[in-house]
Enzyme design. Structure first.
Site, short mmCIF file in Angstrom:
data_model
loop_
_atom_site.label_atom_id
_atom_site.label_comp_id
_atom_site.label_asym_id
_atom_site.label_seq_id
_atom_site.Cartn_x
_atom_site.Cartn_y
_atom_site.Cartn_z
N ALA A 214 0.83 -1.20 0.00
CA ALA A 214 0.00 0.00 0.00
C ALA A 214 0.87 1.26 0.00
CB ALA A 214 -0.91 0.01 1.21
N GLY A 215 2.12 1.11 0.41
CA GLY A 215 3.04 2.24 0.36
C GLY A 215 2.90 3.23 1.51
N HIS B 294 11.42 -7.74 6.02
CA HIS B 294 10.91 -6.39 6.38
C HIS B 294 9.42 -6.38 6.72
CE1 HIS B 294 14.74 -5.45 4.51
NE2 HIS B 294 14.65 -4.23 4.99
N TYR B 295 8.78 -7.49 6.60
CA TYR B 295 7.39 -7.68 7.01
C TYR B 295 6.47 -6.56 6.54
CZ TYR B 295 3.49 -9.28 9.93
OH TYR B 295 2.27 -9.72 10.37
N GLY C 137 8.39 -2.71 4.87
CA GLY C 137 9.55 -2.73 3.98
C GLY C 137 9.65 -1.53 3.07
N ILE C 138 8.52 -0.99 2.65
CA ILE C 138 8.58 0.20 1.77
C ILE C 138 9.11 1.37 2.59
CG2 ILE C 138 7.22 1.79 0.37
CD1 ILE C 138 7.53 -1.06 -0.86
N LYS D 111 -1.63 -31.21 22.22
CA LYS D 111 -1.42 -32.18 21.14
C LYS D 111 -2.76 -32.86 20.93
CE LYS D 111 0.93 -36.24 19.58
NZ LYS D 111 1.16 -37.61 20.03
N ALA E 103 5.32 -40.41 15.88
CA ALA E 103 4.88 -41.82 15.96
C ALA E 103 5.56 -42.75 14.95
CB ALA E 103 3.35 -41.95 15.79
N ASN F 3 8.31 -41.62 21.47
CA ASN F 3 8.06 -42.14 22.80
C ASN F 3 8.51 -43.60 22.94
OD1 ASN F 3 7.12 -42.39 25.42
ND2 ASN F 3 5.08 -42.98 24.77
C1 FAD Z 1 -0.46 -6.40 0.90
C2 FAD Z 1 0.79 -5.74 1.41
C3 FAD Z 1 0.73 -4.44 1.88
C4 FAD Z 1 1.88 -3.82 2.36
N1 FAD Z 1 1.83 -2.51 2.75
C5 FAD Z 1 2.95 -1.88 3.15
C6 FAD Z 1 2.91 -0.50 3.49
O1 FAD Z 1 1.87 0.13 3.43
N2 FAD Z 1 4.06 0.09 3.89
C7 FAD Z 1 5.26 -0.59 3.96
O2 FAD Z 1 6.27 0.00 4.33
N3 FAD Z 1 5.31 -1.90 3.62
C8 FAD Z 1 4.20 -2.56 3.22
N4 FAD Z 1 4.24 -3.87 2.90
C9 FAD Z 1 5.47 -4.62 3.11
C10 FAD Z 1 6.47 -4.41 1.99
O3 FAD Z 1 5.80 -4.53 0.76
C11 FAD Z 1 7.60 -5.42 2.08
O4 FAD Z 1 8.15 -5.45 3.38
C12 FAD Z 1 8.72 -5.03 1.11
O5 FAD Z 1 8.17 -4.78 -0.16
C13 FAD Z 1 9.77 -6.12 1.03
O6 FAD Z 1 10.63 -5.78 -0.01
P1 FAD Z 1 11.74 -6.79 -0.53
O7 FAD Z 1 12.46 -6.14 -1.64
O8 FAD Z 1 12.52 -7.27 0.63
O9 FAD Z 1 10.91 -8.08 -1.03
P2 FAD Z 1 9.98 -8.21 -2.30
O10 FAD Z 1 9.42 -6.90 -2.69
O11 FAD Z 1 9.04 -9.31 -2.04
O12 FAD Z 1 11.00 -8.63 -3.44
C14 FAD Z 1 11.68 -9.85 -3.40
C15 FAD Z 1 12.11 -10.17 -4.82
O13 FAD Z 1 13.05 -11.24 -4.76
C16 FAD Z 1 12.80 -12.12 -5.82
N5 FAD Z 1 13.28 -13.45 -5.46
C17 FAD Z 1 12.88 -14.22 -4.42
N6 FAD Z 1 13.55 -15.39 -4.42
C18 FAD Z 1 14.38 -15.35 -5.50
C19 FAD Z 1 15.32 -16.26 -6.04
N7 FAD Z 1 15.53 -17.45 -5.48
N8 FAD Z 1 16.02 -15.90 -7.14
C20 FAD Z 1 15.83 -14.70 -7.71
N9 FAD Z 1 14.93 -13.80 -7.24
C21 FAD Z 1 14.22 -14.12 -6.15
C22 FAD Z 1 11.28 -12.11 -5.99
O14 FAD Z 1 10.93 -12.52 -7.30
C23 FAD Z 1 10.97 -10.63 -5.72
O15 FAD Z 1 10.98 -9.89 -6.92
C24 FAD Z 1 3.11 -4.52 2.38
C25 FAD Z 1 3.17 -5.82 1.88
C26 FAD Z 1 2.02 -6.43 1.40
C27 FAD Z 1 2.10 -7.83 0.83
C1 DXP Z 2 3.19 -40.17 23.45
C2 DXP Z 2 2.62 -39.89 22.16
O1 DXP Z 2 2.16 -38.81 21.90
C3 DXP Z 2 2.56 -40.99 21.18
O2 DXP Z 2 1.25 -41.28 20.96
C4 DXP Z 2 3.27 -40.55 19.96
O3 DXP Z 2 2.45 -40.56 18.88
C5 DXP Z 2 4.58 -41.23 19.77
O4 DXP Z 2 4.53 -42.42 19.06
P1 DXP Z 2 5.66 -43.54 19.30
O5 DXP Z 2 5.37 -44.10 20.64
O6 DXP Z 2 5.49 -44.50 18.18
O7 DXP Z 2 7.00 -42.83 19.27
#
Ligand code: FAD
Ligand code: DXP
Length: 682
Positions: A46-47, A331-332, A335-336, A523, A610, A632
């Site tokens: 959303a920015g 950045h959860y 991030g922007i 559990k 298990a 277990n």
């Molecule tokens: C719905 C929503 C609303 C948001 N609103 C806000 C807001 O209002 N304000 C704010 O500050 N933040 C907001 N955020 C958070 C913010 O968008 C993110 O924290 C930020 O964009 C993260 O940036 P980034 O560059 O780290 O990751 P991203 O923007 O996700 O970029 C990661 C990039 O890495 C690439 N990539 C991943 N793995 C690989 C790989 N193995 N090889 C090559 N490339 C790869 C992906 O393709 C992607 O392009 C919002 C996020 C969401 C989803």
């Molecule tokens: C104690 C417990 O939760 C068991 O029911 C679990 O599923 C473990 O299984 P095992 O006894 O086969 O390790």
């Protein structure tokens, strides 16, 4: 092989691009590889620039405030470089308080202002923003918060990077980091191998696929509307909203071009794509309650994205686990907002190895040790009372002393990277990945010593059997030290969902009585079948849904059914616990293929439960990528349970380390260990 520049950045979201630009401006040559720009959270966001409205505190607030302060000059610089607008608009944010439906608005008390920002009462807030819904009873005015058009920003960053000579490769996926000792020596990609002196990981929610950092996707759904011309303030043709409206059910972000962006859900559903009716319904209801006129504006677009979430909701910044690897991930929600500060701090680190003191709070190592851990995670060598058979001590993996538990995660002689990730279940952190049971032991003393030898921190107890003083369970509750162990009450013996729900509630009370006031774990076992002890999938799902509603952290015991596992995760379960084979059978992992699918798709920890009979089977499950095990019978009924507890603890660690190390691929033919060319003939 592709030889990259001084620095190779993986990830082309706002964070990767901004770092690339910053490094180029400092004269560093940069290559940037990115799989898919359109999937980036940076495109979906959303920015909002909202450190106050987001109610941040501590080092996260400091970081966000410093980043917000950089925004005016930083965006101006990007706009000068490219001639493109970023849509930066320090418009202020009204953080709204809504009356709970059915209660009198006047009776609603409000929280104190966190930043001495002015509180506006009902009359003042309706004056400040005409057209608000009746449920808005007040709110705070955060004049310094604002917004940027994140799509315009990322486009501008891309243009700036191109114009500065960053070598950009869109559509290239990095498949793995090649590590040798404490160095990254290359990255395998869909377009071949790349090498560079330094690597930066900026892969957002997908980071865990390349490095075991605790980053999980948190889905957010969004939609936008356009303001119809009839809704403009007639005299001035001004847009009806001139500030962001931030409310509990939804936030409303008016753009200067007449779009209004509305967000966002927050869903722990892994990488499940798509908008859903429930998600959009939640946003529509929330937005219309705040600003009713919006219900008549034409919908322009719906979309979704994946926030990169860490357990403490703060990013992971700075030096990584290899000398030439820097991290800028996790950045959860902000991030922007954090992009300019991230770019500055990371560039300082890469160019001068200069770590701003602020970085300390954002190190990846904070997830390695520390708060919230229980103190007995290391498999302890059996005590002398256990009369172990003679062991060849030279062949044993060394473990650390209890005073140094973390280092015991890694064999001492190893140069491999330690496991940076703790086992986190429902926000609680554990170092041991082995859970143990309490049934079937010859006596309590043996049980206590076996659990200690295994290093297990989570111990499951059958609530029903303890409550009814079933044979072997009299006084079991008191027999263990619940100051050092975390109790996992289980619903063993329950045949229906109703019974399991009742017993789960009793389990919570039992944990409270035994001193674990905040223990909401259960559990969940719903087992109508006495012969194979196989769980009832429907009853389990029903009970899980109810228990999640009641605030339990539910760990359901299931057959290895990937679809059921997903449904339980969507229902809000804290883990899934697929069985390897029937309880107590010692048959090992009989359904590896399905467990593998569950692991690949899960966003919650997968605990293989298990049937494990031997340490090799424990290691096998962990090598497959299981997050933890529950064992277990194999320990309790071994000829020497204490020794077996120790063996299972070590096997769990070995399997985990092997999983993190990445095993070699299986090949049909031999490949010589020494070079075949250049050998001396004769
Ligand atoms: C719905 C929503 C609303 C948001 N609103 C806000 C807001 O209002 N304000 C704010 O500050 N933040 C907001 N955020 C958070 C913010 O968008 C993110 O924290 C930020 O964009 C993260 O940036 P980034 O560059 O780290 O990751 P991203 O923007 O996700 O970029 C990661 C990039 O890495 C690439 N990539 C991943 N793995 C690989 C790989 N193995 N090889 C090559 N490339 C790869 C992906 O393709 C992607 O392009 C919002 C996020 C969401 C989803
Ligand atoms: C104690 C417990 O939760 C068991 O029911 C679990 O599923 C473990 O299984 P095992 O006894 O086969 O390790």
């Amino acid at each position: 092989m592709n030889s990259a520049s001084d620095v190779l950045i993986i990830g082309g979201g706002a964070v990767g691009l901004a770092i690339a630009v910053e490094l180029r401006l400092r004269g560093v040559s940069v290559t940037l590889l990115s799989r898919d720009f359109k999937q980036a959270a940076s495109h979906a966001a959303a920015g909002m620039l909202a450190p106050y409205a987001e109610h941040l505190d501590g080092p996260m607030l400091d970081l966000c405030l410093q980043s917000r302060a950089l925004y005016p000059d930083w965006t101006q610089k990007l706009e000068d470089l490219t001639g493109q607008s970023t849509g930066y608009w320090p418009c202020g944010i009204l953080s709204l308080e809504l009356a709970i439906e059915g209660s009198s608005p006047r009776q609603r008390a409000h929280l104190p202002s966190p930043h001495s920002s002015p509180y506006l009462d009902t009359a003042a807030i309706h004056l400040a923003q005409p057209g608000l819904g009746d449920r808005v009873v007040g709110g705070w005015w955060y004049a310094e918060d604002g917004q940027v058009d994140n799509r315009a920003l990322t486009l501008t960053l891309r243009l700036a990077a191109e114009s500065l000579g960053v070598e950009m490769h869109e559509g290239v996926e990095v498949l793995g980091l090649e590590q040798r000792r404490e160095q990254v020596v290359g990255v395998q990609t869909s377009a071949g191998l790349w090498r560079s002196p330094h690597y930066i990981l900026a892969t957002g929610a997908w980071s865990r696929a390349l490095l075991p950092v605790p980053v999980q996707p948190r889905k957010g759904q969004m939609f936008s509307v356009t303001v119809p011309s009839g809704a403009m303030a007639s005299a001035t043709a001004e847009l009806p909203l001139q500030q962001v409206l931030y409310a509990p059910g939804a936030y409303i972000v008016p753009r200067r071009d007449g779009r209004i962006v509305v967000g966002a859900t927050s869903e722990p559903v892994g990488f499940m794509p798509g908008n859903t009716p429930a998600g959009l319904n939640e946003l529509l209801a929330g937005a219309i309650a705040v600003y009713p006129a919006l219900q008549h504006f034409p919908i322009q677009e719906t979309w979704w994205g994946f926030r990169p979430a860490t357990p403490d909701e703060m990013p992971i910044l700075g030096p990584g686990p290899c000398d030439n690897l820097t991290l800028a991930v996790g950045h959860y929600r902000n991030g922007i907002l954090l992009t300019p500060m991230t770019a500055r701090l990371i560039a300082d680190w890469v160019c001068h190895q200069q770590a701003d003191p602020l970085l300390a709070a954002f190190s990846w190592q904070r997830f390695q040790a520390g708060a919230g851990l229980l103190p007995a995670p290391v498999p302890q060598p059996p005590s002398s009372q256990a009369s172990p058979p003679p062991l060849n001590s030279a062949a044993m993996i060394q473990t650390a002393t209890p005073a140094d538990p973390i280092s015991a995660e890694v064999p001492i002689a190893s140069t491999s990277t330690p496991d940076p990730k703790l086992l986190i279940i429902a926000g609680r952190k554990f170092r041991s990945r082995l859970m143990t049971g309490t049934g079937k032991y010859a006596n309590f003393d043996l049980m206590r010593r076996s659990i200690a030898a295994s290093g297990s921190e989570i111990v499951t107890v059958a609530v029903r059997r303890v409550q009814t003083n079933a044979p072997g369970h009299e006084g079991l509750g008191e027999a263990l030290d619940w100051k050092t162990l975390w109790m996992l009450p289980n619903t063993a013996g329950c045949k229906t969902a109703e019974e399991a729900i009742r017993v789960a509630r009793l389990g919570r009370e039992m944990a409270k009585l035994l001193g674990q006031e905040d223990n909401n774990f259960v559990k969940l076992e719903v087992i109508p079948d006495a012969k194979y002890l196989l769980p009832d999938p429907i009853g389990t799902l029903q009970a899980a849904e109810q228990l999640v509603k009641e605030g339990f952290a539910v760990l359901p015991y299931i057959n290895a059914d990937p679809l059921l596992a997903k449904r339980l995760e969507e229902a809000g379960c804290a883990t899934v616990m697929p069985l390897g084979s029937p309880i107590g059978s010692g048959q090992g992992i009989r359904n590896a293929a399905n467990i593998q699918i569950i692991i690949e798709n899960a966003s919650v920890p997968v605990v293989v439960d298990a049937g494990i009979g031997a340490p090799s089977e424990a290691a096998q499950a962990m090598e497959m990528g299981a997050d933890a095990l529950l064992i277990n019978t194999a320990i309790a009924q071994a000829q020497d349970p204490v020794l077996m507890g120790h063996a299972m603890g070590l096997a769990t660690q070995a399997g985990r380390l092997a999983y993190l190390s990445g095993r070699i691929p299986v090949k049909s033919y031999a490949s010589a260990s020494s070079p075949l060319t250049g050998t001396v003939t004769g």
